[in-house]
Scaffold this motif. Structure first.
Motif, PDB file in Angstrom:
ATOM      1  N   LEU A   1     -12.771  -4.068  11.537  1.00  0.00           N
ATOM      2  CA  LEU A   1     -12.174  -5.243  10.890  1.00  0.00           C
ATOM      3  C   LEU A   1     -11.158  -4.829   9.827  1.00  0.00           C
ATOM      4  CD1 LEU A   1     -15.359  -7.474  10.496  1.00  0.00           C
ATOM      5  CD2 LEU A   1     -13.440  -7.849  12.067  1.00  0.00           C
ATOM      6  N   LYS A   2     -11.510  -3.800   9.068  1.00  0.00           N
ATOM      7  CA  LYS A   2     -10.608  -3.350   8.015  1.00  0.00           C
ATOM      8  C   LYS A   2      -9.347  -2.728   8.611  1.00  0.00           C
ATOM      9  CE  LYS A   2     -11.134  -1.741   3.323  1.00  0.00           C
ATOM     10  NZ  LYS A   2     -12.124  -1.288   2.322  1.00  0.00           N
ATOM     11  N   VAL A   3      -9.531  -1.954   9.710  1.00  0.00           N
ATOM     12  CA  VAL A   3      -8.372  -1.361  10.375  1.00  0.00           C
ATOM     13  C   VAL A   3      -7.443  -2.457  10.881  1.00  0.00           C
ATOM     14  CG1 VAL A   3      -7.677  -0.129  12.461  1.00  0.00           C
ATOM     15  CG2 VAL A   3      -9.449   0.822  10.998  1.00  0.00           C
ATOM     16  N   THR A   4      -8.012  -3.498  11.469  1.00  0.00           N
ATOM     17  CA  THR A   4      -7.199  -4.592  12.008  1.00  0.00           C
ATOM     18  C   THR A   4      -6.433  -5.307  10.909  1.00  0.00           C
ATOM     19  OG1 THR A   4      -8.817  -4.901  13.782  1.00  0.00           O
ATOM     20  CG2 THR A   4      -7.272  -6.690  13.400  1.00  0.00           C
ATOM     21  N   ASN A   5      -7.063  -5.459   9.745  1.00  0.00           N
ATOM     22  CA  ASN A   5      -6.419  -6.181   8.644  1.00  0.00           C
ATOM     23  C   ASN A   5      -5.391  -5.337   7.898  1.00  0.00           C
ATOM     24  OD1 ASN A   5      -7.857  -8.536   9.123  1.00  0.00           O
ATOM     25  ND2 ASN A   5      -9.538  -7.939   7.762  1.00  0.00           N
ATOM     26  N   GLU A   6      -5.599  -4.032   7.842  1.00  0.00           N
ATOM     27  CA  GLU A   6      -4.766  -3.207   6.977  1.00  0.00           C
ATOM     28  C   GLU A   6      -3.773  -2.321   7.720  1.00  0.00           C
ATOM     29  OE1 GLU A   6      -7.141  -1.013   4.247  1.00  0.00           O
ATOM     30  OE2 GLU A   6      -8.211  -2.778   3.480  1.00  0.00           O
ATOM     31  N   MET A   7      -3.934  -2.171   9.070  1.00  0.00           N
ATOM     32  CA  MET A   7      -3.033  -1.305   9.832  1.00  0.00           C
ATOM     33  C   MET A   7      -2.346  -2.117  10.919  1.00  0.00           C
ATOM     34  SD  MET A   7      -5.601   2.011  10.259  1.00  0.00           S
ATOM     35  CE  MET A   7      -4.479   2.890  11.343  1.00  0.00           C
ATOM     36  N   ASP A   8      -1.053  -1.830  11.127  1.00  0.00           N
ATOM     37  CA  ASP A   8      -0.362  -2.546  12.194  1.00  0.00           C
ATOM     38  C   ASP A   8      -0.695  -1.903  13.537  1.00  0.00           C
ATOM     39  OD1 ASP A   8       1.378  -0.322  12.701  1.00  0.00           O
ATOM     40  OD2 ASP A   8       2.656  -0.970  11.048  1.00  0.00           O
ATOM     41  N   LYS A   9      -0.382  -2.626  14.608  1.00  0.00           N
ATOM     42  CA  LYS A   9      -0.757  -2.188  15.949  1.00  0.00           C
ATOM     43  C   LYS A   9      -0.069  -0.885  16.352  1.00  0.00           C
ATOM     44  CE  LYS A   9      -3.489  -5.639  17.086  1.00  0.00           C
ATOM     45  NZ  LYS A   9      -4.880  -5.475  17.533  1.00  0.00           N
ATOM     46  N   ASN A  10       1.143  -0.680  15.885  1.00  0.00           N
ATOM     47  CA  ASN A  10       1.844   0.547  16.249  1.00  0.00           C
ATOM     48  C   ASN A  10       1.123   1.782  15.700  1.00  0.00           C
ATOM     49  OD1 ASN A  10       3.704  -0.975  17.538  1.00  0.00           O
ATOM     50  ND2 ASN A  10       5.382  -0.624  16.083  1.00  0.00           N
ATOM     51  N   ARG A  11       0.643   1.661  14.480  1.00  0.00           N
ATOM     52  CA  ARG A  11      -0.064   2.789  13.896  1.00  0.00           C
ATOM     53  C   ARG A  11      -1.410   3.014  14.585  1.00  0.00           C
ATOM     54  NH1 ARG A  11      -2.431   3.547   7.730  1.00  0.00           N
ATOM     55  NH2 ARG A  11      -3.485   5.535   8.182  1.00  0.00           N
ATOM     56  N   ILE A  12      -2.082   1.910  14.961  1.00  0.00           N
ATOM     57  CA  ILE A  12      -3.380   2.035  15.624  1.00  0.00           C
ATOM     58  C   ILE A  12      -3.225   2.759  16.959  1.00  0.00           C
ATOM     59  CG2 ILE A  12      -5.259   0.765  16.712  1.00  0.00           C
ATOM     60  CD1 ILE A  12      -4.919  -1.381  14.557  1.00  0.00           C
ATOM     61  N   ILE A  13      -2.254   2.348  17.777  1.00  0.00           N
ATOM     62  CA  ILE A  13      -2.089   2.978  19.088  1.00  0.00           C
ATOM     63  C   ILE A  13      -1.624   4.427  18.936  1.00  0.00           C
ATOM     64  CG2 ILE A  13       0.303   2.226  19.409  1.00  0.00           C
ATOM     65  CD1 ILE A  13      -2.381   2.347  22.153  1.00  0.00           C
ATOM     66  N   THR A  14      -0.821   4.684  17.901  1.00  0.00           N
ATOM     67  CA  THR A  14      -0.358   6.061  17.664  1.00  0.00           C
ATOM     68  C   THR A  14      -1.520   6.964  17.287  1.00  0.00           C
ATOM     69  OG1 THR A  14       1.815   5.286  16.938  1.00  0.00           O
ATOM     70  CG2 THR A  14       1.173   7.507  16.269  1.00  0.00           C
ATOM     71  N   ASP A  15      -2.336   6.518  16.335  1.00  0.00           N
ATOM     72  CA  ASP A  15      -3.477   7.331  15.909  1.00  0.00           C
ATOM     73  C   ASP A  15      -4.490   7.489  17.039  1.00  0.00           C
ATOM     74  OD1 ASP A  15      -2.269   7.560  13.500  1.00  0.00           O
ATOM     75  OD2 ASP A  15      -3.736   6.393  12.360  1.00  0.00           O
TER      76      ASP A  15
END
Length: 905
Positions: A266-280
């Protein structure tokens, strides 16, 4: 006015209200008259003390009177009624509750169990109580969630690159190697990750990734339910959840970890954009072969940077995220070979690769025209080994990995790759070096691929050495170098085991017995005849094999089976002990048919072989002479069962596994009785004879008891020696196989001329390696003897061999006569049959006219006919002309020319 119709006297005090209450109380107290009693008082006292109500003395008295009225009325109303009801049961002024009216109920803050309720109603909470509990629980849950959300942080992709080594230890506790936790990862930015890779992963893993909240409630509920019920654990199903899971090095599956992952997600979804999530996510995911991250995967599988990947290659790498263990076309040595073979992995990878490309077209992430360009599967490069895993170390590590993943709870190849494990093995450093040295000695002195490229290329050896008392694998030989030759030759290779399978046939004959030819297929043990190693069977070349009931065996084409012997030798009628000594095939093929190949298979499995892809078809006669392709480790383990007098112990390679200092696995051996001790000891005695007098003489160890068996397969495509002492059982295999990854049509090659030998036998290089290794491995250990077996079974005759005819005896005349000759009269010898009536060469239980076998014996009267003493025989039959080539080879002399022909010339 009549006295009975007079009004009741008014109370003397308390006012009108008191008067009303008194009237009500009076009315309440005047309940229905009892049976036989008048409702009116017969007389009335001036003071009103009889038949009427007592006057009240003020409000307090009125209240007490009212309370008394409630109690009395309750009693009159039947006890459970509220208040005093009199006849009608109306509520009295006291509104008493309970049995007989107990007065008003005192209110409680938490009214549970509920006061004033009786029976089941006391335990039914009120709506107020339920509402309060729900509100309180939700408030508590929100408080915990808020605190948990505040305490967790978002993952740092750089922190996940800190992996630990796995440390492997020898059996003496000394470190073998530290490996498996190396960081093969390079972090790259969003722009360096091909759009095709992002599209492939989104279409395959999480189509709604770009607009979802990162949580799949159904997936979470399913995972929690499975963990709570002990079922298979499942991870998060969205890319965000998988990113959170992969970013945590701790891979334990617990409820607390799952709840923590939810709040992190939940925190990742609220604080990180999708581009960063898919990159990481793509930078930390594990792709197999030690590669973490898309850049390392691109270099490992295709030898290029991630930016150079095309959509087809991206689709394959996305396939690996499903589980590299089962989707890497190179296969996985560290898991069950049946499920992660090269062929099965390649088929799975191709199917999912194609599906991902098609899904991208459906999701409009790839045009159909672009999709049509990629019809050929992008086969990756073969794997490379870490330099520190060279020599035998890589094979040892792979074997220990396989065992750990198969036996340690919740262990996976991915978890092992994260590192942090201590793996204590059974491998003995000295024995491993001794076995490697013994093989290298043969390679260096005999195998010359440059001088003899047509015969000495692709020569491979495999070996396994097992302790019979424990099942511990003490040494293996997997190949010349694990960084160059990737197949572990100690594991199944496909090389048939040949005549080393014959001891299982003999054990089955002693365990189950030969079937009665006069009875049907379904025969119990009481119908069978237990077979002794001294039983006589025909050992002729091209022997016609029959079913147990005498019918000729034919294959599905209707063709008869003519069993050949090595070198096309014919031995005639010999004992099973001698047949093992000379490695004659025909007796053991026919014995297997008499006993039942299903029983032979059962004994082989009881000894330790596996009913898997390595076990051949047991419905054909050749099954008994080793068409199966068991591994060197399994063959050593099965022979160890004979060495241990019938106690079977599964071979194992890991004694203990620790994770971050805690023991997570410890081996517990469970020995099983495969067959009775005397059966195993009789087999050992027969195999001891093979080494002392038969084909296994090169394996003799002076001063030690050695039992063993040679094996050579059809076409000279593999050769084996498997043998044991009481302390150690070892199997050595040899074959020729082009194991190059680019060779898609690999076949075992013939070994005629290999190593300068005309033909490779188990008694040649395999026995030599076995001897040299065992001599060093047992150096300093006490020489032990095998147990002495007791006789077992009956002496039976099979494969055309018959029991000897009775010896003619002299019969003296009861009294002399004038015409009697000086010599006593003798029973005449039976006339020779007409040549037209003699039996055919392959008839079962048949002998020829001169007392020998149909084709005779190769060794000059091995199996000649019976002989009599010439001093008592007037006309003795031919005493052992077994092979029809003269008295010098088969006739024998006198009593020495018995059934086996004796020394004969």
């Amino acid at each position: 006015m009549s006295e009975h119709r007079r009004k009741s006297p008014q109370p003397q005090g308390g006012g009108r209200a008191a008067a009303r209450r008194a009237a009500q109380q009076s009315s309440g107290r005047r309940a229905a008259p009892s049976r036989g009693v008048s409702s009116e008082s017969p007389s009335e006292s001036p003071s009103g003390s009889r038949g009427g109500d007592s006057p009240y003395g003020g409000r307090a008295a009125a209240r007490r009177a009212a309370q008394r009225g409630g109690r009395d009325g309750g009693g009159g109303g039947g006890g459970r009624r509220r208040g005093g009801g009199g006849d009608s049961g109306h509520e009295g002024p006291g509104r008493g509750r309970g049995r007989g009216g107990q007065g008003p109920v005192k209110k409680r803050f938490i009214d549970y169990p509920r006061a004033g309720k009786y029976g089941a109603r006391r335990w039914v909470p009120s709506w107020k109580l339920v509402s309060s509990l729900c509100i309180g629980f939700l408030g508590l849950l929100m408080g915990v969630a808020g605190i948990s959300y505040a305490l967790v942080g978002t993952p740092d992709v750089n922190d996940t690159a800190k992996a630990q080594n796995n440390v492997y230890y020898w059996d003496d506790g000394k470190q073998m190697v530290a490996t498996g936790g190396e960081v093969n990862r390079q972090i790259i930015g969003y722009e360096q990750i091909p759009e095709a890779m992002r599209n492939a992963v989104i279409s395959a893993e999480n189509k709604s990734f770009e607009h979802d909240r990162g949580i799949d409630p159904m997936g979470i509920a399913r995972a929690l339910y499975n963990m709570a019920t002990g079922g298979q654990t499942q991870g998060g199903s969205t890319i965000t959840q998988q990113y959170v899971k992969n970013s945590r090095l701790s891979q334990e599956q617990t409820l607390s970890r799952k709840f923590q992952e939810i709040f992190i997600t939940l925190k990742v979804t609220n604080e990180m954009d999708k581009n960063r999530i898919i990159t990481d996510y793509l930078n930390i995911s594990y792709y197999g072969r030690g590669a973490s991250g898309i850049q390392a995967a691109a270099r490992t599988y295709y030898g290029k940077d991630a930016t150079e990947l095309n959509p087809s290659e991206c689709a394959f790498l996305a396939t690996l995220l499903k589980g590299a263990t089962y989707y890497d076309p190179a296969g996985a040595a560290e898991v069950d070979s049946k499920q992660a073979t090269k062929a099965k992995n390649t088929a799975r990878a191709k199917k999912r690769w194609k599906w991902i490309l098609d899904e991208e077209v459906k999701d409009k992430r790839l045009s159909q025209a672009e999709r049509d360009k990629y019809t050929k599967f992008p086969m990756p490069l073969p794997p490379k080994k870490n330099a520190q895993l060279g020599g035998q170390i890589g094979y040892l590590v792979d074997l220990a990995k396989t065992y750990a993943i198969s036996n340690v709870k919740n262990m996976t190849a991915e978890k092992l790759a994260q590192g942090g494990y201590e793996i204590h093995t059974t491998f003995n450093h000295t024995k491993v070096d001794d076995l490697n040295a013994a093989v290298k000695k043969v390679y260096d002195s005999k195998i010359k691929p440059k001088e003899r490229p047509d015969t000495d290329t692709h020569v491979e050896f495999g070996g396994g050495s097992v302790n019979p008392k424990t099942g511990a694998i003490e040494a293996i030989y997997g190949g010349q170098d694990a960084t160059k030759h990737y197949t572990n030759n100690a594991n199944p290779t496909g090389a048939q085991v040949g005549s080393t399978f014959k001891p299982f046939v003999l054990a089955a004959a002693m365990e189950y017995g030969r079937r009665d030819p006069l009875k049907g297929e379904d025969q119990g043990l009481s119908d069978r005849e237990k077979v002794s190693p001294l039983s006589i069977y025909n050992a002729d070349d091209k022997l016609k094999i029959k079913k147990y009931n005498g019918e000729i065996w034919t294959d599905e084409k209707g063709e008869e089976w003519l069993q050949t012997n090595d070198g096309h030798e014919s031995k005639g009628n010999i004992t099973l002990r001698e047949a093992m000594q000379h490695s004659a095939n025909s007796p053991y093929v026919q014995l297997g048919m008499d006993v039942g190949t299903d029983k032979v298979k059962a004994v082989a499995m009881a000894a330790g072989l596996k009913d898997d892809d390595t076990m051949a078809d047991s419905h054909v006669p050749s099954f008994s002479i080793g068409t199966s392709s068991a591994s060197a480790i399994r063959m050593a383990g099965a022979y160890a069962t004979f060495a241990a007098s019938g106690m079977q112990r599964d071979p194992y390679s890991v004694t203990e596994v620790k994770y971050e200092g805690d023991v997570v696995y410890r081996h517990k051996g469970v020995p099983k009785r495969a067959f009775e001790a005397n059966i195993a000891d009789n087999v050992t005695d027969v195999l001891k004879n093979v080494v002392e007098h038969g084909t296994g003489t090169p394996a003799q160890l002076p001063g030690r008891d050695v039992a063993g068996k040679t094996g050579t397969t059809d076409g000279n495509r593999s050769a084996w020696f498997v043998g044991y002492t009481p302390q150690l059982s070892t199997a050595i295999s040899m074959y020729r196989l082009d194991d190059d990854e680019k060779n898609t049509h690999r076949e075992f090659e013939k070994m005629f001329g290999t190593g300068g030998e005309e033909k490779i036998h188990g008694a040649s290089f395999p026995a030599q390696i076995w001897h040299d290794y065992m001599a060093d491995a047992l150096k300093g250990e006490k020489a032990l003897s095998f147990p002495t077996p007791t006789p077992i079974g009956d002496k039976v005759y099979g494969g055309g061999a018959q029991s000897p005819r009775p010896t003619p005896t002299a019969v003296e005349s009861p009294s002399p006569s004038a015409s009697a000759s000086e010599s006593p009269s003798m029973t005449p010898s039976p006339p020779a049959p007409d040549p037209s009536e003699t039996c055919r060469p392959w008839d079962r239980n048949c002998q020829n006219s001169n007392g020998g076998t149909s084709s005779g014996a190769a060794n000059g009267g091995d199996v000649g006919g019976p002989s009599t003493d010439p001093s008592t025989s007037a006309s003795p039959p031919d005493g052992g002309n077994g092979n029809g080539n003269g008295n010098g080879n088969g006739n024998g002399n006198g009593n020495n020319g018995g059934i086996f022909g004796g020394p004969g010339g």
